[in-house]
Scaffold this motif. Structure first.
Motif, PDB file in Angstrom:
ATOM      1  N   ILE A  90       0.786  -0.877   0.156  1.00 18.94           N
ATOM      2  CA  ILE A  90      -0.100  -0.317  -0.256  1.00 18.94           C
ATOM      3  C   ILE A  90       1.243   1.496   0.094  1.00 18.94           C
ATOM      4  O   ILE A  90       1.438   1.226   0.883  1.00 18.94           O
ATOM      5  N   ARG A  91       0.925   2.318  -0.735  1.00 17.67           N
ATOM      6  CA  ARG A  91       1.448   3.490  -1.045  1.00 17.67           C
ATOM      7  C   ARG A  91       0.895   4.585  -1.231  1.00 17.67           C
ATOM      8  O   ARG A  91      -0.692   4.568  -1.635  1.00 17.67           O
ATOM      9  N   ALA A  92       0.844   5.697  -0.636  1.00 14.15           N
ATOM     10  CA  ALA A  92      -0.377   6.647  -0.558  1.00 14.15           C
ATOM     11  C   ALA A  92       0.815   8.001  -0.392  1.00 14.15           C
ATOM     12  O   ALA A  92       2.570   8.650  -0.514  1.00 14.15           O
ATOM     13  N   GLU A  93       0.533   9.732  -0.949  1.00 16.90           N
ATOM     14  CA  GLU A  93       1.487  10.493  -1.267  1.00 16.90           C
ATOM     15  C   GLU A  93       0.208  11.354  -1.397  1.00 16.90           C
ATOM     16  O   GLU A  93      -1.030  11.921  -1.876  1.00 16.90           O
ATOM     17  N   TRP A  94       0.772  12.666  -0.638  1.00 12.98           N
ATOM     18  CA  TRP A  94      -0.165  13.870  -0.523  1.00 12.98           C
ATOM     19  C   TRP A  94       1.216  15.004  -0.545  1.00 12.98           C
ATOM     20  O   TRP A  94       2.537  15.237  -0.141  1.00 12.98           O
ATOM     21  N   LEU A  95       0.855  16.067  -1.819  1.00 13.86           N
ATOM     22  CA  LEU A  95       1.216  17.403  -2.130  1.00 13.86           C
ATOM     23  C   LEU A  95       0.853  18.386  -2.670  1.00 13.86           C
ATOM     24  O   LEU A  95      -0.417  18.549  -2.645  1.00 13.86           O
ATOM     25  N   GLN A  96       1.237  19.755  -1.779  1.00  8.84           N
ATOM     26  CA  GLN A  96       0.955  21.278  -2.174  1.00  8.84           C
ATOM     27  C   GLN A  96       1.892  21.450  -2.493  1.00  8.84           C
ATOM     28  O   GLN A  96       2.937  21.523  -2.771  1.00  8.84           O
TER      29      GLN A  96
END
Length: 202
Positions: A90-96
């Motif tokens: 399971i992989r997740a990423e968030w960026l702004q």
């Protein structure tokens, strides 16, 4: 770069910005970037990263009053997560990302445009040669005030992708699947595309 038993740290100084990587210099600014990751027990990795650099060229800044003294940087902050449990990954990423935009005229001389994105991906390998994956993505933009009222400065995008992979040998893997895209603006609002990948490592 520095690595320890539980930690990975990295930093870099380069030209350009995250959205405008360059080989030849276009302005006098530098990009500063870094990442810190914690490798926890049970196959869990958590990371935080960031970057900042000037994204506009000096030739563009020369066209507006104030020139290089006006804000013209891109700032980025991100976090990522990876969990590996037996056959599952399971992989997740968030960026702004925030862009400083100097304007030559108008009631507001400088504005900030924000773009955010995130994804979650789940993979399972029921057999050493076979792998199935599902990926959900979203890209969205901050609103700006125009003649017709508030609207995003680009069209938001949602995406779903499903793939099936077959490992030919230790160094080659084939993947195929389908990607479905939805967009809130532009000429095309919905489109599906086939996915074909050839992965090779050594």
């Amino acid at each position: 770069q520095w690595q320890a038993r539980w930690w990975d740290l990295a930093a870099a100084v380069t030209r350009g910005s995250p959205a405008v990587p360059v080989v030849r210099e276009t302005n006098g600014g530098l990009m500063w970037s870094g990442r810190a990751a914690a490798n926890l027990p049970a196959g869990v990795t958590v990371g935080v990263s960031g970057a900042r650099g000037q994204w506009l060229a000096d030739t563009v800044l020369a066209l507006i009053p104030g020139g290089r003294s006006r804000p013209s940087s891109q700032s980025l902050v991100a976090t990522d997560l990876e969990i590996g449990i037996r056959k599952w990954l399971i992989r997740a990423e968030w960026l702004q990302s925030v862009f400083d935009v100097p304007l030559s005229a108008g009631p507001t001389l400088d504005v900030r445009l924000t773009a955010s994105s995130g994804f979650t991906e789940v993979r399972v390998r029921p057999h050493p040669r076979w792998q199935a994956g599902l990926r959900l993505e979203r890209l969205w933009f901050s609103p700006v005030i125009g003649a017709a009222g508030p609207t995003t400065w680009d069209a938001n995008v949602d995406r779903v992708e499903g793939t099936l992979g077959f490992r030919v040998n230790r160094h080659v893997e084939l993947k195929g699947g389908w990607q479905q895209n939805w967009r809130t603006g532009g000429r095309i609002h919905k489109r599906g595309l086939p996915v074909v990948e050839l992965l090779s490592w050594f």
